[in-house]
Write a protein that holds these residues in place. Structure first.
Motif, mmCIF file in Angstrom:
data_model
loop_
_atom_site.group_PDB
_atom_site.id
_atom_site.type_symbol
_atom_site.label_atom_id
_atom_site.label_comp_id
_atom_site.label_asym_id
_atom_site.label_seq_id
_atom_site.Cartn_x
_atom_site.Cartn_y
_atom_site.Cartn_z
ATOM 1 N N GLY A 1 0.905 -1.227 0.093
ATOM 2 C CA GLY A 1 0.032 -0.026 0.003
ATOM 3 C C GLY A 1 0.986 1.195 0.057
ATOM 4 O O GLY A 1 1.964 1.129 0.422
ATOM 5 N N LYS A 2 0.264 2.412 -0.355
ATOM 6 C CA LYS A 2 0.992 3.552 -0.652
ATOM 7 C C LYS A 2 1.477 4.139 0.728
ATOM 8 O O LYS A 2 2.372 5.145 1.011
ATOM 9 N N ARG B 1 -1.515 8.094 3.895
ATOM 10 C CA ARG B 1 -2.017 8.619 5.271
ATOM 11 C C ARG B 1 -1.188 9.060 6.348
ATOM 12 O O ARG B 1 -0.919 10.067 6.715
ATOM 13 N N HIS C 1 -7.661 2.529 7.989
ATOM 14 C CA HIS C 1 -7.489 2.467 6.536
ATOM 15 C C HIS C 1 -7.863 0.858 6.269
ATOM 16 O O HIS C 1 -8.479 0.554 5.321
ATOM 17 N N TYR D 1 -8.566 -1.792 7.778
ATOM 18 C CA TYR D 1 -9.830 -2.431 7.869
ATOM 19 C C TYR D 1 -10.861 -1.789 7.125
ATOM 20 O O TYR D 1 -11.777 -2.808 6.589
ATOM 21 N N SER D 2 -11.176 -0.619 6.614
ATOM 22 C CA SER D 2 -11.946 -0.240 5.641
ATOM 23 C C SER D 2 -11.738 -0.934 4.382
ATOM 24 O O SER D 2 -12.820 -1.096 3.878
ATOM 25 N N ASP E 1 -14.608 -3.357 2.686
ATOM 26 C CA ASP E 1 -14.994 -2.895 1.255
ATOM 27 C C ASP E 1 -14.856 -4.019 0.544
ATOM 28 O O ASP E 1 -15.421 -4.078 -0.425
ATOM 29 N N ARG F 1 -3.982 -4.765 -3.514
ATOM 30 C CA ARG F 1 -2.532 -4.328 -3.243
ATOM 31 C C ARG F 1 -1.628 -5.699 -4.127
ATOM 32 O O ARG F 1 -0.897 -6.079 -3.363
ATOM 33 N N GLN G 1 -19.433 5.444 3.119
ATOM 34 C CA GLN G 1 -19.596 4.131 2.520
ATOM 35 C C GLN G 1 -21.017 3.645 2.625
ATOM 36 O O GLN G 1 -21.662 3.029 1.749
ATOM 37 N N THR H 1 -13.665 8.877 1.050
ATOM 38 C CA THR H 1 -12.456 8.976 0.931
ATOM 39 C C THR H 1 -11.738 10.157 1.536
ATOM 40 O O THR H 1 -10.507 9.960 2.117
ATOM 41 N N PHE I 1 -7.874 12.940 -4.891
ATOM 42 C CA PHE I 1 -7.563 11.746 -5.046
ATOM 43 C C PHE I 1 -8.353 10.644 -5.150
ATOM 44 O O PHE I 1 -8.522 9.784 -6.041
ATOM 45 N N GLN I 2 -9.721 10.823 -4.794
ATOM 46 C CA GLN I 2 -10.844 10.067 -5.130
ATOM 47 C C GLN I 2 -11.432 10.370 -6.691
ATOM 48 O O GLN I 2 -11.703 9.241 -7.049
ATOM 49 N N ASP J 1 -9.220 8.464 -8.518
ATOM 50 C CA ASP J 1 -9.434 6.960 -8.331
ATOM 51 C C ASP J 1 -10.408 6.455 -9.405
ATOM 52 O O ASP J 1 -10.159 5.383 -9.809
ATOM 53 N N LYS K 1 -5.009 -3.969 -8.309
ATOM 54 C CA LYS K 1 -6.452 -4.488 -8.214
ATOM 55 C C LYS K 1 -6.993 -4.394 -9.576
ATOM 56 O O LYS K 1 -6.615 -3.875 -10.211
#
Ligand code: GRG
Length: 298
Positions: A46-47, A50, A79, A81-82, A86, A98, A160, A184, A220-221, A224, A238
């Motif tokens: 992951g990047k 955050r 993040h 967990y989400s 998701d 990832r 969400q 997001t 960012f979103q 995305d 992904k």
């Protein structure tokens, strides 16, 4: 940009160590599977944007960075967990995250649900531990409260829920903006605000940081949404076209590609202007990060 990428990689490596330190440890053979599932997703790359935003915001004001480490770990746990939740069959039903099998594919749906819950709990445990250990008092409490607020019903979780309720329905720009802002952007806003709270900044400064986070979070979103159409599985880690598969309205559906790209640039321009209100000598890395975000492919 090469220089930025090597520093980015170094920071990501430092974050891996922090995450590993604060990750849950196996206490007996009974909790082996749940701990493995939590750490499988937490340590799967992951990047790490955050925790980087949190650290770099704190560094706008202070160099005593050891105190922010538990909070950096906590926001990445939330993040992660989400993402686990998701990806579940009841939500986006994705098999790849990832570049690896999603948590429920690897460990089963029941354990994946609990792994997400476990990371959510652990996040608050490490923030409270850090607050006590470093005698942070109000600074730690405000940062933890901010993360609870921005990741909960008034933030990411609320976004969400709205996203799910509107699945397959026609949507206007107001509704889509609400979803993006909460699902997001809220957690990215938290990363900037927590850096401010931990550096003992006043409300007006934290509000400015919140707006900075909101510009970056929305950009960012929207990116995305663009990457979901134009990205590829190798770079994204992904499977693309997930929005179409899940019948989700995207920014591109409403605004078109050209205007979506313009919105990303406008938001990142505003972020740059806001950043320049802080100590010029301390903003270099975040400036470079905004430039990197403009061109991101993953
Ligand atoms: C289940 C409560 C709950 C919330 C889920 C994170 C989320 C909310 C949904 C993920 C859907 C999604 C792909 C949103 C787009 C923006 C986003 C959060 C992308 C993933 O974040 P990155 O790109 O991921 O930082 P890495 O893997 O780099 O950490």
């Amino acid at each position: 940009m090469d220089d930025f990428k090597s520093i980015f990689l170094k920071k990501q490596n430092e974050i891996e160590k922090i995450l590993s330190f604060y990750s849950s440890k196996q206490l007996s053979h009974y909790n082996q599977t749940i701990i493995e599932a939590m750490n499988y997703s937490l340590m799967s790359g992951g990047k790490r944007i955050r925790p980087i935003f949190l650290l770099e915001t704190y560094k706008l004001f202070s160099d005593h960075t050891i105190i922010v480490e538990p909070f950096m770990a906590a926001i990445e746990m939330i993040h992660t967990y989400s993402l686990i939740h998701d990806d579940l069959p009841a939500m986006d039903n994705d098999d790849l995250r990832r570049g690896l099998a999603t948590c429920h594919i690897k460990f089963g749906e029941n354990i994946a649900i609990l792994a997400g819950d476990g990371l959510l709990n652990r996040a608050f445990e490490v923030m409270i531990e850090g607050t006590l250990e470093h005698s942070l008092g109000d600074r730690g409490l405000k940062a933890a409260k901010c993360l609870g607020n921005k990741s909960g019903t008034y933030g990411m979780l609320g976004g969400q829920a709205t996203d799910i309720i509107y699945e397959g329905c026609a949507m206007d720009m107001d509704t889509l903006t609400f979803i993006h802002k909460h699902k997001t952007s809220a957690l990215i806003e938290a990363s900037f605000m927590m850096g401010g709270y931990l550096a003992n900044q006043e409300v007006d400064v934290v509000e400015k940081l919140e707006r900075l986070g909101a510009c970056i979070g929305m950009a960012f979103q929207i990116q995305d949404d663009l990457l979901d159409v134009y990205g590829n599985v190798e770079e994204l880690g992904k499977i693309p076209m997930s929005d179409k598969k899940n019948k989700k309205t995207t920014y591109i559906d409403i605004k078109g590609v050209a205007e979506s790209r313009n919105s990303v640039n406008d938001l990142l321009d505003e972020a740059m202007v806001l950043l320049h209100e802080f100590d010029y000598d301390r903003t270099k890395y975040l400036e470079a990060f905004i430039t990197f975000l403009r061109e991101r492919r993953y």
